[in-house]
Design an enzyme around this catalytic site. Structure first.
Site: not given
Length: 354
Positions: A27, A39, A45, A82-84, A122, A140, A211
């Site tokens: 950011r 992203e 994750t 980290l995976g994937y 996304y 998401d 809401c």
DNA sequence: AATACGGGGGA
DNA sequence: TCCCCAGTATT
């Protein structure tokens, strides 16, 4: 909602975000490249997991051109744990496409972004809104939950029709300006107040007056999802083969689970010590000593590996073209070893005195 | 519409 | 033990 109410919703949410946004590495400088990398890493994750990976990645690979020519083994090492891992492979593919087709610049519209591998509905919305200020939604898991509660949507949100309905409702809420902040604010709300487990903190929510789920005291029971299916259990025998100060690794196939990563040689099923000795003999491998190692379990999203292992000390280096002989230090520096083998990697570090 | 694809944190 | 996470690609 009336147009006035929509404006009020946007203002309340953006005001809250201004005051409560977490300080996150991506950011501080939301350039397209940094937003893209963050992203992709954030897909399925957690933020806390991604932070150190992101900082290290950006430091070593600061531009798209660097990424486009980064060797895959180095890329996978940066992605280790980290995976994937297809995310990493798609990242490089996309970088090459950006250099060739988009003059080295990420496109700004979500349609073009989705033509790049690894970027779906996304991520395209997130990049185009956060990095380019385009008025596109970024839906998401957080946003699904927040919106399901705001709308008091009791149908199954895994149903594409229901998801589309949520998307339509969200389109109407998107502001003309600060869309990136608006999208991030919804996700931030989902991550910090409108949480998936435990009681949602509705009393602190800036938009609780909008809401429906809150008014119906339903928020905590939403969203509804399809039941998960059970994981398949696979039994494996891990062979930790040692010759002098080196250990055997082999590269996994190009396709499928953990593709192109490294592993200790493994066999299907749980082999007894006798069966293990027999296997060694069958492959003409002379073992000086074989001892069994503690069992270890690793849980993937769809599979469980129930592993047992053997430490196999060798007399001489077998001439097996499949195997690569490396020290624990070389593994640590160069070879991408999935977390599934953590227990056995810890063992070789231990006996190597590292 | 269902499944493959990682790994870890929290209840 | 189960669920979820700033999801995407493939079948």
């Amino acid at each position: 909602m009336t147009p006035e109410k929509i404006i009020e919703f946007q203002q309340k949410l953006l005001q809250w975000y201004t005051e409560n946004a977490r300080i996150l590495p991506w950011r501080e400088d939301p350039s397209p490249y940094r937003v893209w990398i963050s992203e992709i890493m954030l897909q399925q994750t957690r933020v806390e997991t991604v932070k150190p990976y992101f900082e290290r990645f950006i430091k070593e690979i600061p531009t798209i051109e660097d990424l486009a020519k980064l060797p895959e083994d180095r890329l996978l090492k940066l992605w280790e744990g980290l995976g994937y891992y297809s995310r990493a492979k798609n990242l490089k593919k996309a970088a090459q496409m950006i250099v060739e087709k988009f003059h080295g610049q990420l496109p700004s519209d979500s349609k073009s972004l989705q033509s790049l591998p690894g970027i779906g509905p996304y991520t395209s919305g997130a990049i185009s809104s956060i990095a380019f200020g385009q008025r596109t939604p970024a839906i998401d898991g957080n946003v699904i939950r927040v919106m399901a509660r705001i709308l008091a949507e009791e149908r199954n949100v895994d149903d594409p029709k229901v998801k589309k309905n949520i998307e339509n409702a969200l389109e109407r809420l998107l502001p003309e300006h600060s869309v990136g902040d608006f999208n991030q604010a919804l996700m931030e709300l989902g991550a910090t107040l409108c949480i998936p487990k435990g009681m949602p903190k509705c009393l602190q929510c800036p938009v609780n007056s909008f809401c429906k789920g809150y008014y119906q005291d339903m928020a905590q029971y939403l969203p509804r999802k399809s039941p998960k299916k059970k994981r398949k259990i696979e039994q494996k025998t891990i062979e930790v083969m040692q010759w002098e100060d080196k250990f055997a690794l082999r590269k996994r196939p190009e396709e499928g689970l953990l593709s192109n990563l490294w592993e200790f040689p493994q066999r299907e099923g749980h082999l007894s010590l006798e069966q293990c000795k027999k296997e060694m003999k069958k492959h003409n491998i002379e073992a000086r000593r074989i001892i069994s190692l503690p069992p270890s379990k690793h849980i993937f999203s769809h599979i469980e590996w129930h592993m047992i292992g053997y430490h196999i000390l060798l007399e001489e280096c077998p001439k097996n073209i499949e195997l690569t002989w490396v020290t624990p230090g070389e593994i640590r520096e160069k070879y991408s070893l999935p977390s599934a083998f953590k227990a056995y990697y810890a063992f070789i570090e231990l006996i190597s005195g590292e």
